[in-house]
Design a protein around this motif. Sequence first.
Motif, PDB file in Angstrom:
ATOM      1  N   ALA A  23      17.901  -2.226 -69.688  1.00  0.00           N
ATOM      2  CA  ALA A  23      18.541  -3.084 -70.662  1.00  0.00           C
ATOM      3  C   ALA A  23      19.959  -2.890 -70.791  1.00  0.00           C
ATOM      4  N   LEU A  24      20.547  -1.875 -70.514  1.00  0.00           N
ATOM      5  CA  LEU A  24      22.035  -1.520 -70.711  1.00  0.00           C
ATOM      6  C   LEU A  24      22.955  -2.050 -69.434  1.00  0.00           C
ATOM      7  N   THR A  25      22.143  -2.216 -68.222  1.00  0.00           N
ATOM      8  CA  THR A  25      22.833  -2.133 -67.041  1.00  0.00           C
ATOM      9  C   THR A  25      23.730  -3.666 -67.039  1.00  0.00           C
ATOM     10  N   ALA A  26      23.532  -4.714 -67.800  1.00  0.00           N
ATOM     11  CA  ALA A  26      24.218  -5.812 -67.962  1.00  0.00           C
ATOM     12  C   ALA A  26      25.438  -5.781 -68.970  1.00  0.00           C
ATOM     13  N   VAL A  27      25.333  -4.712 -69.674  1.00  0.00           N
ATOM     14  CA  VAL A  27      26.308  -4.795 -70.778  1.00  0.00           C
ATOM     15  C   VAL A  27      27.790  -4.724 -70.131  1.00  0.00           C
ATOM     16  N   PRO A  28      28.162  -3.886 -69.346  1.00  0.00           N
ATOM     17  CA  PRO A  28      29.655  -3.513 -68.828  1.00  0.00           C
ATOM     18  C   PRO A  28      29.950  -5.050 -68.484  1.00  0.00           C
ATOM     19  N   SER A  29      29.407  -5.477 -67.196  1.00  0.00           N
ATOM     20  CA  SER A  29      30.052  -6.706 -66.576  1.00  0.00           C
ATOM     21  C   SER A  29      29.955  -7.739 -67.655  1.00  0.00           C
ATOM     22  N   GLY A  30      28.916  -7.883 -68.409  1.00  0.00           N
ATOM     23  CA  GLY A  30      29.014  -8.926 -69.715  1.00  0.00           C
ATOM     24  C   GLY A  30      30.310  -8.795 -70.649  1.00  0.00           C
ATOM     25  N   LEU A  31      30.540  -7.583 -70.863  1.00  0.00           N
ATOM     26  CA  LEU A  31      31.482  -7.265 -71.773  1.00  0.00           C
ATOM     27  C   LEU A  31      33.043  -7.872 -71.082  1.00  0.00           C
ATOM     28  N   TRP A  32      33.058  -7.596 -69.645  1.00  0.00           N
ATOM     29  CA  TRP A  32      34.420  -7.983 -69.072  1.00  0.00           C
ATOM     30  C   TRP A  32      34.389  -9.436 -68.867  1.00  0.00           C
ATOM     31  N   ARG A  33      33.206 -10.117 -68.671  1.00  0.00           N
ATOM     32  CA  ARG A  33      33.193 -11.510 -68.779  1.00  0.00           C
ATOM     33  C   ARG A  33      33.658 -12.241 -70.017  1.00  0.00           C
ATOM     34  N   ILE A  34      33.336 -11.502 -71.158  1.00  0.00           N
ATOM     35  CA  ILE A  34      33.660 -12.178 -72.475  1.00  0.00           C
ATOM     36  C   ILE A  34      34.853 -11.905 -72.763  1.00  0.00           C
ATOM     37  N   GLY A  59      34.768 -23.371 -68.919  1.00  0.00           N
ATOM     38  CA  GLY A  59      34.665 -21.964 -68.348  1.00  0.00           C
ATOM     39  C   GLY A  59      34.218 -20.719 -69.068  1.00  0.00           C
ATOM     40  N   ALA A  60      34.891 -20.621 -70.274  1.00  0.00           N
ATOM     41  CA  ALA A  60      34.760 -19.935 -71.387  1.00  0.00           C
ATOM     42  C   ALA A  60      33.192 -19.923 -71.776  1.00  0.00           C
ATOM     43  N   VAL A  61      32.896 -21.072 -71.985  1.00  0.00           N
ATOM     44  CA  VAL A  61      31.512 -21.231 -72.600  1.00  0.00           C
ATOM     45  C   VAL A  61      30.298 -20.700 -71.446  1.00  0.00           C
ATOM     46  N   TYR A  62      30.721 -21.116 -70.192  1.00  0.00           N
ATOM     47  CA  TYR A  62      29.865 -20.781 -69.109  1.00  0.00           C
ATOM     48  C   TYR A  62      29.715 -19.198 -68.963  1.00  0.00           C
ATOM     49  N   VAL A  63      30.739 -18.446 -68.909  1.00  0.00           N
ATOM     50  CA  VAL A  63      30.854 -17.067 -68.931  1.00  0.00           C
ATOM     51  C   VAL A  63      30.293 -16.179 -70.114  1.00  0.00           C
ATOM     52  N   ILE A  64      30.562 -16.896 -71.432  1.00  0.00           N
ATOM     53  CA  ILE A  64      29.762 -16.123 -72.467  1.00  0.00           C
ATOM     54  C   ILE A  64      28.211 -16.511 -72.396  1.00  0.00           C
ATOM     55  N   GLY A  65      28.104 -17.730 -71.902  1.00  0.00           N
ATOM     56  CA  GLY A  65      26.442 -17.916 -71.842  1.00  0.00           C
ATOM     57  C   GLY A  65      25.874 -17.095 -70.698  1.00  0.00           C
ATOM     58  N   SER A  67      26.730 -14.042 -69.771  1.00  0.00           N
ATOM     59  CA  SER A  67      26.584 -12.684 -70.323  1.00  0.00           C
ATOM     60  C   SER A  67      25.504 -12.729 -71.248  1.00  0.00           C
ATOM     61  N   VAL A  68      25.211 -13.611 -72.201  1.00  0.00           N
ATOM     62  CA  VAL A  68      24.246 -13.500 -73.162  1.00  0.00           C
ATOM     63  C   VAL A  68      22.945 -13.670 -72.490  1.00  0.00           C
ATOM     64  N   VAL A  69      22.673 -14.799 -71.412  1.00  0.00           N
ATOM     65  CA  VAL A  69      21.582 -14.793 -70.916  1.00  0.00           C
ATOM     66  C   VAL A  69      21.282 -13.688 -70.035  1.00  0.00           C
ATOM     67  N   SER A  70      22.112 -13.154 -69.233  1.00  0.00           N
ATOM     68  CA  SER A  70      21.869 -11.663 -68.710  1.00  0.00           C
ATOM     69  C   SER A  70      21.585 -10.677 -69.390  1.00  0.00           C
ATOM     70  N   TYR A 147      30.482  -3.948 -62.676  1.00  0.00           N
ATOM     71  CA  TYR A 147      29.471  -4.603 -62.246  1.00  0.00           C
ATOM     72  C   TYR A 147      28.452  -3.697 -61.349  1.00  0.00           C
ATOM     73  N   LEU A 148      28.988  -2.369 -61.064  1.00  0.00           N
ATOM     74  CA  LEU A 148      28.000  -1.541 -60.461  1.00  0.00           C
ATOM     75  C   LEU A 148      26.697  -1.121 -60.888  1.00  0.00           C
ATOM     76  N   PRO A 149      26.633  -1.115 -62.328  1.00  0.00           N
ATOM     77  CA  PRO A 149      25.340  -0.876 -63.063  1.00  0.00           C
ATOM     78  C   PRO A 149      24.138  -1.707 -62.773  1.00  0.00           C
ATOM     79  N   LEU A 150      24.595  -3.047 -62.375  1.00  0.00           N
ATOM     80  CA  LEU A 150      23.948  -4.079 -62.032  1.00  0.00           C
ATOM     81  C   LEU A 150      22.931  -3.904 -60.933  1.00  0.00           C
ATOM     82  N   VAL A 151      23.359  -2.956 -59.819  1.00  0.00           N
ATOM     83  CA  VAL A 151      22.653  -2.336 -58.703  1.00  0.00           C
ATOM     84  C   VAL A 151      21.346  -1.631 -59.220  1.00  0.00           C
TER      85      VAL A 151
END
Length: 169
Positions: A23-34, A59-65, A67-70, A147-151
């Motif tokens: 559940a935490l693997t998507a947090v770092p990349s999501g915070l970067w996108r936000i 584009g801002a709506v897309y990257v925030i969305g 991150s939230v969906v991920s 992004y590495l935690p996503l692996v």
Amino acid sequence: MTTPPNATAPAPRWAIRAAHAAALTAVPSGLWRIALAFGLPVGYSAQVLRHDFHIPGWGAVYVIGLSVVSEALALLTLGLVQPWGEVVPRWIPVIGGRRVRPLAAVIPAALGSLGLVWLWTSLLFWWNVEEHPAMVGPWHTIVGVLYLPLVLWGPLLAAVTVSYYRRHR
């Protein structure tokens, strides 16, 4: 106290930890996108954000969305070790209170883990890829680390899925 005849064994401690880690693997990349969506200097110039990513704008709506969906999908891993992965919470209309059929959780989770492994394994080779010319400073390395935690997401989800399947067969 006796256990109900259809009760399952609790998730093992390792599976609970693996589910939380997934559940935490998507947090770092999501915070970067936000941060990117808010126009913060996270590797790209304001001109690149405007022209290539349409930030500010849709584009801002897309990257925030994204991150939230991920993160929402990553959080679903917790259902494989929590009671709401066995009985649908009562507040959910129509199906609330019903038992979750094991294959209804196992099949999507297994397919999801395969898809995640396919999608994110290439990040292991991030540092072998030529740096993005629009990215300035040390951000190529920083983004790689974020992004590495996503692996790990796919393998962790697979392990938790196997544990869920074994407890519910």
